[in-house]
Scaffold this active site. Structure first.
Site, short mmCIF file in Angstrom:
data_model
loop_
_atom_site.label_atom_id
_atom_site.label_comp_id
_atom_site.label_asym_id
_atom_site.label_seq_id
_atom_site.Cartn_x
_atom_site.Cartn_y
_atom_site.Cartn_z
CG HIS A 199 34.88 30.65 30.29
ND1 HIS A 199 34.93 31.78 29.51
CD2 HIS A 199 34.67 29.62 29.42
CE1 HIS A 199 34.77 31.46 28.23
NE2 HIS A 199 34.59 30.15 28.15
CG ASP A 239 30.83 37.34 31.82
OD1 ASP A 239 29.88 36.99 31.11
OD2 ASP A 239 31.95 36.79 31.78
CG HIS A 243 39.59 39.01 28.59
ND1 HIS A 243 40.34 38.40 27.63
CD2 HIS A 243 38.32 38.52 28.46
CE1 HIS A 243 39.57 37.59 26.93
NE2 HIS A 243 38.34 37.63 27.41
CB SER A 299 33.31 27.64 26.19
OG SER A 299 33.47 28.95 25.71
NE ARG A 333 32.96 39.91 24.73
CZ ARG A 333 33.40 38.78 25.26
NH1 ARG A 333 32.92 37.61 24.84
NH2 ARG A 333 34.32 38.77 26.22
N1 AMX Z 1 39.91 40.81 40.54
C1 AMX Z 1 40.94 40.51 41.35
N2 AMX Z 1 42.10 39.98 40.95
C2 AMX Z 1 42.25 39.78 39.64
C3 AMX Z 1 41.23 40.09 38.71
C4 AMX Z 1 40.03 40.62 39.21
N3 AMX Z 1 38.99 40.88 38.41
N4 AMX Z 1 41.68 39.76 37.47
C5 AMX Z 1 42.92 39.26 37.61
N5 AMX Z 1 43.26 39.26 38.93
C6 AMX Z 1 44.48 38.74 39.52
C7 AMX Z 1 44.64 37.27 39.17
O1 AMX Z 1 43.86 36.46 40.03
C8 AMX Z 1 46.14 37.10 39.34
O2 AMX Z 1 46.40 37.05 40.73
P1 AMX Z 1 47.56 36.10 41.34
O3 AMX Z 1 48.82 36.52 40.63
O4 AMX Z 1 47.53 36.42 42.79
O5 AMX Z 1 47.17 34.71 41.01
C9 AMX Z 1 46.69 38.42 38.81
O6 AMX Z 1 45.62 39.36 38.93
C10 AMX Z 1 47.15 38.38 37.38
O7 AMX Z 1 46.07 37.90 36.56
P2 AMX Z 1 45.96 38.33 35.04
O8 AMX Z 1 47.17 37.83 34.31
O9 AMX Z 1 45.64 39.77 34.95
O10 AMX Z 1 44.64 37.53 34.58
P3 AMX Z 1 44.52 36.03 34.04
O11 AMX Z 1 44.79 36.05 32.58
O12 AMX Z 1 45.28 35.08 34.87
O13 AMX Z 1 42.96 35.74 34.30
C11 AMX Z 1 40.64 36.24 34.35
C12 AMX Z 1 41.95 36.33 33.53
C13 AMX Z 1 39.50 36.68 33.46
C14 AMX Z 1 40.42 34.78 34.75
C15 AMX Z 1 40.77 37.16 35.58
O14 AMX Z 1 40.93 38.49 35.17
C16 AMX Z 1 39.59 37.04 36.54
O15 AMX Z 1 39.61 36.15 37.40
N6 AMX Z 1 38.54 37.94 36.40
C17 AMX Z 1 37.34 37.85 37.21
C18 AMX Z 1 36.42 36.74 36.68
C19 AMX Z 1 35.78 37.12 35.36
O16 AMX Z 1 35.25 38.20 35.20
N7 AMX Z 1 35.81 36.18 34.41
C20 AMX Z 1 35.15 36.36 33.11
C21 AMX Z 1 36.12 36.54 31.96
C22 AMX Z 1 35.39 36.67 30.64
C23 AMX Z 1 34.73 35.38 30.26
O17 AMX Z 1 35.40 34.37 30.03
N8 AMX Z 1 33.44 35.30 30.24
#
Ligand code: AMX
Length: 442
Positions: free
Chosen positions: A271, A373, A318, A241, A327
């Site tokens: 996000h 979140d 994250h 964002s 937070r």
């Molecule tokens: N559950 C399951 N798998 C997860 C995970 C979770 N909460 N968080 C990361 N992973 C997986 C990724 O999908 C990725 O899998 P892949 O290699 O098979 O594609 C692997 O772990 C490595 O990811 P990462 O480097 O640890 O995370 P990232 O930087 O690529 O992504 C984020 C970060 C937040 C998108 C991810 O942790 C996620 O999808 N979390 C759940 C959604 C969420 O809570 N989002 C809110 C974030 C805060 C915000 O912006 N408001």
């Protein structure tokens, strides 16, 4: 308004002179290397932006102009008889780079009260959407309809000196922030409360008035809104964002266009939409297990099921943070104080115990800890705000503080249009073979 703007300009002029000096001496210094994998993998770990308002430390969490969440909870002015920081104070801090006095915060409140009028055509634009439309679609529609009010767009069309861009951007940012609570509350009351709208209370602070217009008169809900609006406001510059708002602004799109763009990014489930996904996920778990207080073992099994279906566990992980999000901790503190026996809130705390070891055991997740979140929805449900599709609108109202403060800085520092170089895999392959190709775009 004049006082805040004048004070800001004096600070910005000093900052601009300092940056010019820094670049004159050090502009060619290298701050890092870019690996091929990074350009395929979301530019993670690649420093590419300057955002003045806050800095995200992977271990400690967010610092707003150097102040951590516990510090701002302690140091920012509170509402009368309140204990939570006022978001007006957070905005002042990130914009001006210094802690506000009680008077500064009262001044910001009165500016936003005076500028909060939303023209009727904005409501008409929202009303044109079916009730089934997602609240974030309505929110972005409302922001776009409000773009008719942009000072920057008008003055740019008339022709203006580059040096003055920041001035109408400042006004647009203040107008927008002032009006968003009304738009958000309108969407909520339209979609979930039969369009039984509540007029603003011109005596209340920004977040208190939002609580009032949503229809929640409980004082502790007002306190929750103050805390919520403060802690969701800013998370440095690279998140979707903030980065989108900044990127679109670099084309000199006005603040309304920029914020709408940023909010479209916030509406993604990885996000800001994660806050609705968390509560949806917990409600589904409760239904499937037929209990409103699942045990930690039951939660662990449910997490395994979620992962086996190829889904993410919402609220965990994250891109930058590597510890429990402060937070999350701040909201946990609010829960312990106001609703320690709430079963949903307790479930969030049980999930906090059950999930990290499971995610850690997968070996690939860089951060197994909860983000902001994971907690926010449970506090809202406690007060009766169960309509989880609305949650990201609340996040968006708060996020406007950070991205608008940053946009003002972008314009006052005359940041140019953002245009990183991209390459094709074909080019990468030729480069790897040692061919002379223009991989750096020089
Ligand atoms: N559950 C399951 N798998 C997860 C995970 C979770 N909460 N968080 C990361 N992973 C997986 C990724 O999908 C990725 O899998 P892949 O290699 O098979 O594609 C692997 O772990 C490595 O990811 P990462 O480097 O640890 O995370 P990232 O930087 O690529 O992504 C984020 C970060 C937040 C998108 C991810 O942790 C996620 O999808 N979390 C759940 C959604 C969420 O809570 N989002 C809110 C974030 C805060 C915000 O912006 N408001």
């Amino acid at each position: 308004m004049g006082i805040l703007k004048d004070r800001f300009k004096a600070k910005a002029d000093a900052a601009a002179a300092e940056i010019k000096e820094i670049l004159k001496e050090n502009g060619t210094k290298k701050i890092g290397e870019v690996q091929l994998s990074q350009i395929y993998q979301g530019m993670r770990g690649m420093t590419g932006l300057v955002t003045e308002t806050s800095y995200l430390d992977p271990q400690e969490g967010i610092r707003f102009r150097g102040y951590s969440i516990p510090e701002i909870q302690e140091k920012l002015p509170k509402a009368k008889n309140g204990n939570e920081p006022l978001p007006e104070g957070l905005f002042y801090l990130i914009l001006m780079g210094e802690l506000p006095t009680e008077e500064d915060v009262a001044h910001a409140t009165s500016i936003w009260q005076r500028r909060s009028h939303v023209p009727n055509h904005v409501f008409a634009a929202i009303d044109a959407l079916p009730l089934t439309a997602h609240p974030m679609t309505m929110f972005v529609t409302g922001i776009m309809a409000l773009q008719t009010e942009s000072n920057f767009a008008k003055r740019y069309a008339q022709g203006m000196n580059k040096k003055d861009y920041w001035d109408p951007v400042f006004d647009d940012a203040m107008d927008l922030i002032a009006r968003l609570p009304r738009i958000g509350a309108y969407i909520y009351r339209r979609k979930y409360k039969n369009s039984d709208h509540i007029q603003p209370n011109g005596l209340l602070d920004w977040a208190g008035n939002l609580a009032h217009m949503l229809g929640y008169s409980d004082e502790s809900f007002k306190e929750l809104m103050r805390l919520y609006m403060t802690i969701h406001a800013d998370h440095e510059g690279g998140n979707v964002s903030a980065h989108t708002t900044h990127l679109v602004g670099s084309a000199l799109s006005d603040p309304y266009l920029c914020l709408a763009a940023g909010m479209n990014g916030l509406a993604g489930p990885l996000h800001g939409l994660a806050n609705q996904e968390v509560i949806k996920w917990i409600f589904e778990m409760q239904k499937e297990l037929n209990t409103d207080l699942p045990t930690k073992d039951q939660i662990a099994d449910y997490v395994q099921k979620t992962l086996s279906e190829g889904k993410v566990v919402p609220g965990y992980g994250h891109a930058v943070l590597r510890k429990t999000d402060p937070r999350f901790t701040a909201q946990m503190g609010f829960g312990k104080k106001h609703m320690p026996d709430d079963k949903l809130v307790q479930t969030v705390w049980n999930i906090y115990e059950a999930v990290p070891p499971i995610l850690q055991s997968l070996g690939k997740i860089k951060n197994p800890w909860p983000n902001v979140d994971a907690h926010s929805g449970s506090l809202l449900v406690h007060y009766g705000l169960k309509e989880y599709e609305f949650y990201t609108v609340l996040f968006g109202i708060s996020r406007s503080l950070g991205v608008m403060a940053s946009l003002i800085w972008d314009r006052v520092l005359s940041f140019p249009i953002e245009r990183p170089k991209s390459v094709t895999t074909e080019l990468v392959k030729r480069w790897l073979k040692g061919e002379e190709v223009d991989i750096w775009g020089e």
